[in-house]
Design a protein around this motif. Structure first.
Motif, short mmCIF file in Angstrom:
data_model
loop_
_atom_site.label_atom_id
_atom_site.label_comp_id
_atom_site.label_asym_id
_atom_site.label_seq_id
_atom_site.Cartn_x
_atom_site.Cartn_y
_atom_site.Cartn_z
N ALA A 92 36.84 54.24 35.13
CA ALA A 92 35.84 53.53 34.33
C ALA A 92 34.50 54.24 34.50
O ALA A 92 34.03 54.45 35.60
N GLY A 93 33.92 54.61 33.38
CA GLY A 93 32.69 55.38 33.43
C GLY A 93 31.61 54.79 32.56
O GLY A 93 31.55 53.58 32.35
N TYR A 94 30.81 55.67 32.00
CA TYR A 94 29.64 55.27 31.23
C TYR A 94 29.98 54.35 30.06
O TYR A 94 29.27 53.39 29.81
N GLU A 95 31.06 54.64 29.33
CA GLU A 95 31.37 53.87 28.12
C GLU A 95 32.14 52.58 28.40
O GLU A 95 32.29 51.76 27.52
N ASP A 96 32.66 52.43 29.61
CA ASP A 96 33.36 51.20 30.00
C ASP A 96 32.60 50.60 31.16
O ASP A 96 31.95 51.30 31.91
N TRP A 97 32.72 49.29 31.30
CA TRP A 97 32.12 48.66 32.46
C TRP A 97 33.25 48.45 33.45
O TRP A 97 34.30 47.93 33.10
N GLY A 98 33.04 48.84 34.68
CA GLY A 98 34.08 48.62 35.66
C GLY A 98 33.70 49.16 37.01
O GLY A 98 32.67 49.81 37.18
N GLY A 99 34.57 48.92 37.95
CA GLY A 99 34.35 49.41 39.29
C GLY A 99 35.42 48.91 40.23
O GLY A 99 36.23 48.06 39.88
N VAL A 100 35.42 49.46 41.43
CA VAL A 100 36.40 49.11 42.45
C VAL A 100 35.67 48.86 43.76
O VAL A 100 34.77 49.62 44.12
N TRP A 101 36.01 47.78 44.42
CA TRP A 101 35.48 47.52 45.76
C TRP A 101 36.41 46.56 46.49
O TRP A 101 36.97 45.66 45.87
N GLU A 102 36.57 46.80 47.77
CA GLU A 102 37.37 45.94 48.65
C GLU A 102 38.72 45.54 48.06
O GLU A 102 39.10 44.37 48.10
N GLY A 103 39.44 46.50 47.49
CA GLY A 103 40.76 46.22 46.96
C GLY A 103 40.78 45.50 45.63
O GLY A 103 41.83 45.08 45.15
N ASN A 104 39.62 45.33 45.01
CA ASN A 104 39.53 44.69 43.70
C ASN A 104 39.01 45.69 42.68
O ASN A 104 38.15 46.51 43.00
N GLY A 105 39.52 45.59 41.47
CA GLY A 105 39.03 46.44 40.40
C GLY A 105 38.75 45.60 39.16
O GLY A 105 39.46 44.63 38.89
N PHE A 106 37.71 45.97 38.44
CA PHE A 106 37.36 45.30 37.19
C PHE A 106 37.15 46.37 36.14
O PHE A 106 36.63 47.45 36.42
N VAL A 107 37.53 46.04 34.92
CA VAL A 107 37.21 46.91 33.80
C VAL A 107 37.07 46.04 32.55
O VAL A 107 37.82 45.10 32.35
N GLU A 108 36.05 46.34 31.76
CA GLU A 108 35.87 45.72 30.45
C GLU A 108 35.94 46.85 29.45
O GLU A 108 35.22 47.85 29.60
N ILE A 109 36.80 46.73 28.43
CA ILE A 109 37.05 47.85 27.55
C ILE A 109 37.41 47.36 26.15
O ILE A 109 37.96 46.26 25.99
N GLU A 110 37.09 48.17 25.15
CA GLU A 110 37.45 47.88 23.77
C GLU A 110 38.92 48.24 23.54
O GLU A 110 39.43 49.19 24.13
N ARG A 111 39.55 47.50 22.66
CA ARG A 111 40.97 47.70 22.35
C ARG A 111 41.24 49.13 21.91
O ARG A 111 42.16 49.78 22.41
N ARG A 112 40.45 49.64 20.97
CA ARG A 112 40.65 50.99 20.43
C ARG A 112 40.57 52.02 21.55
O ARG A 112 41.37 52.94 21.64
N ARG A 113 39.61 51.85 22.44
CA ARG A 113 39.41 52.80 23.54
C ARG A 113 40.54 52.72 24.55
O ARG A 113 41.01 53.73 25.06
N MET A 114 41.01 51.51 24.83
CA MET A 114 42.11 51.36 25.78
C MET A 114 43.39 51.98 25.22
O MET A 114 44.14 52.63 25.96
N LEU A 115 43.65 51.80 23.93
CA LEU A 115 44.83 52.42 23.32
C LEU A 115 44.73 53.94 23.37
O LEU A 115 45.72 54.62 23.65
N SER A 116 43.55 54.47 23.13
CA SER A 116 43.34 55.91 23.21
C SER A 116 43.61 56.41 24.63
O SER A 116 44.29 57.42 24.84
#
Length: 80
Positions: free
Chosen positions: A17-41
């Motif tokens: 997860a980088g600039y165009e997606d919101w996300g991150g990993v800490w203490e064994g947890n991960g989050f990501v927010e992403i658009e459908r088109r981008r996730m399919l790509s």
């Protein structure tokens, strides 16, 4: 939880997860927010990079499409 191709794809998605997606990993947890088109790509790129068999590739794409999208955006929380 998801079968192997979606699980491994999600792990990579969260870790990348980088600039165009919101996300991150800490203490064994991960989050990501992403658009459908981008996730399919990203799923298609992952399939190609990993050389997934057609059946696994189709399952992964179907799994992504079947997620509970809201206005073509989703936020996922993973832990491992």
């Amino acid at each position: 939880g998801p079968e192997k191709p979606p699980r491994d794809f999600l792990r990579q998605l969260v870790l990348d997860a980088g600039y165009e997606d919101w996300g991150g990993v800490w203490e064994g947890n991960g989050f990501v927010e992403i658009e459908r088109r981008r996730m399919l790509s990203k799923a298609r790129k992952y399939i190609k990079k990993e050389g997934l068999a057609q059946e696994s590739a189709e399952k992964l794409i179907a799994w992504v499409k079947d997620l509970p999208w809201e206005e073509n955006i989703i936020m996922l929380h993973l832990n491992w």
